[in-house]
Design a protein around this motif. Structure first.
Motif, mmCIF file in Angstrom:
data_model
loop_
_atom_site.group_PDB
_atom_site.id
_atom_site.type_symbol
_atom_site.label_atom_id
_atom_site.label_comp_id
_atom_site.label_asym_id
_atom_site.label_seq_id
_atom_site.Cartn_x
_atom_site.Cartn_y
_atom_site.Cartn_z
ATOM 1 N N UNK A 77 0.835 -1.205 0.000
ATOM 2 C CA UNK A 77 0.000 0.000 0.000
ATOM 3 C C UNK A 77 0.869 1.254 0.000
ATOM 4 N N UNK A 78 1.937 1.243 0.759
ATOM 5 C CA UNK A 78 2.850 2.389 0.786
ATOM 6 C C UNK A 78 3.529 2.566 -0.572
ATOM 7 N N UNK A 79 3.922 1.460 -1.200
ATOM 8 C CA UNK A 79 4.505 1.542 -2.540
ATOM 9 C C UNK A 79 3.497 2.104 -3.540
ATOM 10 N N UNK A 80 2.240 1.652 -3.425
ATOM 11 C CA UNK A 80 1.203 2.152 -4.329
ATOM 12 C C UNK A 80 0.959 3.644 -4.136
ATOM 13 N N UNK A 81 1.043 4.113 -2.899
ATOM 14 C CA UNK A 81 0.901 5.550 -2.648
ATOM 15 C C UNK A 81 2.001 6.326 -3.381
ATOM 16 N N UNK A 82 3.227 5.831 -3.288
ATOM 17 C CA UNK A 82 4.323 6.493 -3.994
ATOM 18 C C UNK A 82 4.110 6.444 -5.510
ATOM 19 N N UNK A 83 3.651 5.311 -6.012
ATOM 20 C CA UNK A 83 3.414 5.189 -7.454
ATOM 21 C C UNK A 83 2.326 6.159 -7.917
ATOM 22 N N UNK A 84 1.315 6.355 -7.112
ATOM 23 C CA UNK A 84 0.250 7.304 -7.462
ATOM 24 C C UNK A 84 0.836 8.715 -7.583
ATOM 25 N N UNK A 85 1.674 9.086 -6.637
ATOM 26 C CA UNK A 85 2.308 10.414 -6.679
ATOM 27 C C UNK A 85 3.216 10.519 -7.899
ATOM 28 N N UNK A 86 3.956 9.458 -8.191
ATOM 29 C CA UNK A 86 4.841 9.460 -9.358
ATOM 30 C C UNK A 86 4.034 9.669 -10.634
ATOM 31 N N UNK A 87 2.922 8.990 -10.743
ATOM 32 C CA UNK A 87 2.069 9.168 -11.932
ATOM 33 C C UNK A 87 1.502 10.580 -11.995
ATOM 34 N N UNK A 88 1.076 11.123 -10.856
ATOM 35 C CA UNK A 88 0.541 12.486 -10.828
ATOM 36 C C UNK A 88 1.597 13.515 -11.220
ATOM 37 N N UNK A 89 2.853 13.213 -10.933
ATOM 38 C CA UNK A 89 3.953 14.100 -11.289
ATOM 39 C C UNK A 89 4.447 13.835 -12.718
ATOM 40 N N UNK A 90 3.825 12.878 -13.393
ATOM 41 C CA UNK A 90 4.178 12.509 -14.770
ATOM 42 C C UNK A 90 5.620 12.006 -14.873
ATOM 43 N N UNK A 91 6.026 11.246 -13.872
ATOM 44 C CA UNK A 91 7.348 10.617 -13.872
ATOM 45 C C UNK A 91 7.142 9.142 -14.210
ATOM 46 N N UNK A 92 8.161 8.513 -14.719
ATOM 47 C CA UNK A 92 8.011 7.120 -15.149
ATOM 48 C C UNK A 92 9.198 6.304 -14.706
ATOM 49 N N UNK A 93 9.023 5.517 -13.622
ATOM 50 C CA UNK A 93 10.128 4.633 -13.234
ATOM 51 C C UNK A 93 10.228 3.480 -14.234
ATOM 52 N N UNK A 94 11.417 2.945 -14.381
ATOM 53 C CA UNK A 94 11.531 1.741 -15.194
ATOM 54 C C UNK A 94 10.924 0.616 -14.374
ATOM 55 N N UNK A 95 10.114 -0.197 -15.005
ATOM 56 C CA UNK A 95 9.405 -1.260 -14.290
ATOM 57 C C UNK A 95 10.102 -2.581 -14.554
ATOM 58 N N UNK A 96 10.384 -3.309 -13.467
ATOM 59 C CA UNK A 96 11.012 -4.629 -13.591
ATOM 60 C C UNK A 96 10.108 -5.558 -14.364
ATOM 61 N N UNK A 97 10.722 -6.364 -15.137
ATOM 62 C CA UNK A 97 9.938 -7.337 -15.930
ATOM 63 C C UNK A 97 10.289 -8.728 -15.522
#
Length: 97
Positions: A77-97
């Motif tokens: 849940x804490x990771x998802x909160x950070x991801x939501x903020x990242x998306x709102x800031x229009x930033x894009x982390x590289x996602x592990x595959x």
């Protein structure tokens, strides 16, 4: 698209972390630092020390000291909160595959 994990978030440039971390709740940040003390702790505290007051960093430390070890759902849940903020800031982390 796969979900990002904490290590994908840590791959963000430091400037991006400075934009994201102050917007996250201290409780979520404390859970992540507690869950990943070596990987996240040093980085988050260092970045927050640069972009927030020393009182904020001290508050984070107090939160960490007073909480129990977070459960896996709490960590996610804490990771998802950070991801939501990242998306709102229009930033894009590289996602592990």
């Amino acid at each position: 698209m796969p979900e990002a994990c904490m290590f994908d978030i840590l791959d963000l440039p430091e400037d991006d972390l400075r934009r994201v971390l102050p917007k996250a709740s201290m409780r979520s940040l404390a859970k992540l630092v507690t869950a990943y003390p070596r990987a996240v702790g040093r980085t988050f505290i260092s970045v927050l020390g640069q972009c927030t007051s020393s009182i904020t960093v001290e508050f984070l430390r107090d939160e960490m000291n007073s909480m129990r070890i977070p459960s896996y759902p709490e960590i996610r849940q804490a990771e998802l909160e950070l991801m939501k903020i990242i998306r709102e800031e229009h930033l894009h982390p590289s996602v592990s595959r």
